[in-house]
Design a protein around this motif. Structure first.
Motif: not given
Length: 287
Positions: A103-117
């Protein structure tokens, strides 16, 4: 453009495919109730080539879609219920994750919890992100809540989790299925906890608590248990011993394989249709 990929792990199969598989099993005369097959195996009666149908979790579509098809073909099945979810609006964390990434319209996801982009600019990219994050969280379940909170905060969508496939059945529906004489039930823990990643006390709560609830709600002794996730690293010797001491006569994994009289009753194999084994492979594997 919003790229979507519902059910990319293929844990739900199309009703038409399920109907065809049940018709095939019924026509072969090789399908039986799980408890019946286990009893025959224990007493040395022939079980070669026979199949038991099982379901995990307790989704509402087990009742609304699968149950009528089972009745149509007179195929028995065993349903392993995550008792803390039955009759509730709770949603499994893997389904929450799928919903948010769809559902997200975002084109990128960066996580601080698990790490990874993760880029989210195609269906394939979103499926890759879903698989990668699920894999990381199944190895580090203590990060699940924080990771979901982080994704909810940056997804820019309301966490409604409204997909019909996420809905859980009710105890009344389970009782109706039980009265048909085709369906029996076993516990699948209270909260779908990965047993190898929790404390001894929590293992005991998940195993004994789910057994007590199922037996109270369905007024039947629970004899078979299913390990959540069910791969080799998702349950350990301590969990197996607790399941045995709880009075279960057998327990099923989700590890692909064929059961023989030499297979441990507490490490039974299962072949996951359209998840580990495509429909045609399941059919051919019975020849």
């Amino acid at each position: 453009m919003l790229f979507r990929s519902e059910n990319c792990s293929r844990k739900h199969i199309a009703a038409a495919d399920f109907d065809a598989l049940m018709q095939f099993l019924a026509s072969c005369g090789r399908v039986g109730a799980l408890t019946e097959l286990l009893s025959d195996m224990e007493h040395g009666r022939p079980v070669a080539g026979r199949v038991a149908v099982t379901f995990d979790d307790g989704f509402e579509n087990n009742y609304s879609v699968a149950f009528p098809i089972l009745q149509k073909h007179r195929v028995p099945a065993t349903f392993f219920l995550t008792t803390g979810f039955i009759g509730s609006s709770r949603v499994f964390w893997v389904d929450k994750l799928e919903y948010l990434l769809n559902e997200t319209p975002a084109e990128r996801l960066a996580l601080t919890t698990t790490g990874g982009e993760f880029p989210l600019t195609s269906t394939a990219a979103r499926e890759h992100a879903l698989r990668a994050i699920k894999h990381a969280l199944k190895r580090q379940p203590m990060l699940i809540d924080d990771t979901l909170a982080e994704i909810e905060a940056c997804a820019g969508v309301a966490p409604e989790y409204s997909c019909p496939d996420y809905r859980m059945m009710t105890w009344d529906q389970a009782r109706e299925m039980q009265r048909s004489g085709l369906c029996d039930f076993g516990p699948h823990t209270v909260d779908h906890a990965i047993l190898s990643h929790v404390t001894s006390r929590e293992k005991e709560r998940q195993i004994l608590g789910s057994k007590a609830t199922l037996e109270r709600e369905l007024a039947v002794a629970a004899s078979v248990f299913a390990y959540p996730e069910g791969q080799q690293d998702h349950f350990d010797d301590e969990a197996i011993e607790m399941v045995r001491r709880a009075g279960f006569s057998a327990a099923v994994s989700a590890i692909f394989g064929v059961n023989t009289p030499a297979t441990s009753k507490y490490r039974l194999y299962r072949n996951m249709v359209e998840f580990a084994a495509p429909f045609q492979q399941c059919v051919e594997g019975m020849q």
